[in-house]
Design an enzyme around this catalytic site. Structure first.
Site, PDB file in Angstrom:
ATOM      1  N   PRO A 135       0.797  -1.238   0.000  1.00 50.93           N
ATOM      2  CA  PRO A 135       0.000   0.000   0.000  1.00 50.93           C
ATOM      3  C   PRO A 135       0.822   1.276   0.000  1.00 50.93           C
ATOM      4  O   PRO A 135       0.261   2.372   0.134  1.00 50.93           O
ATOM      5  CB  PRO A 135      -0.782  -0.134   1.317  1.00 50.93           C
ATOM      6  CG  PRO A 135       0.165  -0.861   2.226  1.00 50.93           C
ATOM      7  CD  PRO A 135       0.909  -1.834   1.337  1.00 50.93           C
ATOM      8  N   GLU A 136       2.124   1.180  -0.156  1.00 50.70           N
ATOM      9  CA  GLU A 136       2.977   2.356   0.004  1.00 50.70           C
ATOM     10  C   GLU A 136       2.568   3.517  -0.893  1.00 50.70           C
ATOM     11  O   GLU A 136       2.494   4.673  -0.447  1.00 50.70           O
ATOM     12  CB  GLU A 136       4.449   1.986  -0.282  1.00 50.70           C
ATOM     13  CG  GLU A 136       5.096   1.133   0.800  1.00 50.70           C
ATOM     14  CD  GLU A 136       4.950  -0.361   0.551  1.00 50.70           C
ATOM     15  OE1 GLU A 136       5.732  -1.136   1.113  1.00 50.70           O
ATOM     16  OE2 GLU A 136       4.031  -0.746  -0.206  1.00 50.70           O
TER      17      GLU A 136
END
Length: 246
Positions: A135-136
């Site tokens: 999810p960065e």
């Protein structure tokens, strides 16, 4: 079994490493990251240990980096930033360098650095509760160090989709993509991982070590160099029986 941020338990020739920050979904702070690296190196040195299982306490495997530490990792603290990046890199890079196989037992969240840890293991066993993802980019940061392992395990289009969209995938999708070896019920997760580790623990240590080294080498080499490396290992193999069969 030791107590603290990382639990260590030996079951015969199998060492189980359990990340023990369940209230933080086993997020990787500096202390846990260092403890994992130290424990992996110690297991590799221990002659009585033949295989390792990596798992997390509570309802998650690992939710990734501990964001509470990010406040101190700024351009104003370049030495701290570099030290943390180097520590994370050393941990992620250690798995293929170990002479012993590592099996991850993964439930719940395995995100960012946690996904990287799970997939860095030689075999991956997951529960139906798995939520694996990167999810960065959704948070405006880059899945930097973990990207290396992901791209080497699946095709570029699928890898880019995982990091660009940031949407976690479940157990069956991970299995279909070849990111997991087994999907088992939650209650059987650790036992299945240990069973696989026990099976690999019966292999002669020199054969396992040489196979792992060759396996990860040929992944990176052009065909001619890879098959030459295989030839060299084949020649060396002839001396195994005299050297260290169990």
């Amino acid at each position: 079994m030791s107590e603290g941020i990382l639990l260590i338990e030996d079951r015969g020739p199998v060492r189980i490493l359990t990340m023990n920050r369940p209230d933080k979904l086993n997020a990787l702070n500096t202390r846990l990251t260092q403890a994992l690296l130290d424990a992996l190196l110690a297991a590799d040195r221990a002659s009585e240990i033949r295989a390792v299982v990596l798992t997390g306490a509570g309802r998650a495997f690992c939710a990734g980096a501990d964001l509470s530490e990010f406040g101190g990792l700024t351009p104003d603290e370049p030495e701290a930033v570099l030290a943390r990046a180097e520590l994370t890199t050393r941990l992620q890079a250690q798995f293929p360098r170990l002479g012993k196989p590592v099996v991850s037992a993964v439930r719940g969240h395995a995100l960012g650095g946690g996904a990287g840890l799970a997939l860095a293991c030689d075999l991956v066993v997951v529960a139906p509760s798995l939520k694996l993802g990167y999810p960065e980019m959704v948070h405006g940061i880059v899945p930097a160090i973990v990207l290396t392992g992901l791209v080497r395990q699946i095709g570029p289009k699928t890898a880019f989709e995982l990091v660009a969209l940031g949407r976690p995938i479940g157990a069956e999708r991970a299995l279909a993509l070849g990111l997991a070896n087994r999907v088992v019920d939650e209650g059987a997760l650790l036992d299945e991982a240990v069973s696989l580790a026990e099976s690999m623990a019966t292999v002669a240590p020199i054969a396992m070590r040489t196979t792992k080294e060759l396996f990860y080498r040929v992944m990176e080499l052009p065909f001619d160099q890879a098959i030459t490396a295989g030839r060299d290992a084949n020649v060396m193999m002839r001396g195994f029986k005299k050297r260290s069969l169990p």
